[in-house]
Design an enzyme around this catalytic site. Sequence first.
Site: not given
Length: 206
Positions: A76-78, A113
Amino acid sequence: MSSPAPLVLASASPARTKLLSDAGITHIVKVSEVDEDALAAAAGPLTPAETALLLARAKAESVASGTRAGELVIGCDSIFELDGTAYGKPWEPSVAKERWRLMRGRSGMLHTGHWLISTSDAGARIGRGEVTSAVVTFEDVSDAEIDAYVATGEPLQVAGAFTIDGLAGAFITGIEGDPHTVVGLSISTLRRLLAAAGVSITGLWR
């Protein structure tokens, strides 16, 4: 639906592992070696949402290269978006203060994501991804409040220089969308990605 091995979280984020734990999802943590800033810079012009998915995929693929057959890896990445500009982690206090002076009294979009990789017994890896987004509205906080918040160190290593599950909760007036997205991992999105891989999220419950 199959009975999977424990989920592997490709992230060092305490907030993400807490989300999974609070949702009763069995998992282990393996931190990726991805240089987020360098990868985003090398990728060229992308939308903030596209950047979030790119980085989530890179994290998952980095960790999946060392996993066993049957394991599931979620990366995940924000990325925070304000006026069409993408903002990641500020790292430096001066940068975090500048961000907050831009954000206060306004609304922006937080994109997270998600990239799930499943590995078959034959060793084939299949990746699936999705971006979820939520609108965040901020209080018109004072300079003194910004200085005090940044001095805590909390905003330095989080996307957009804020969290909703920590001290900055006092400075946020509303969330439109899945609040888990703003924390960094949408559990409902994870459920959809697992289902597409033939795995029921209930099979991961402790």
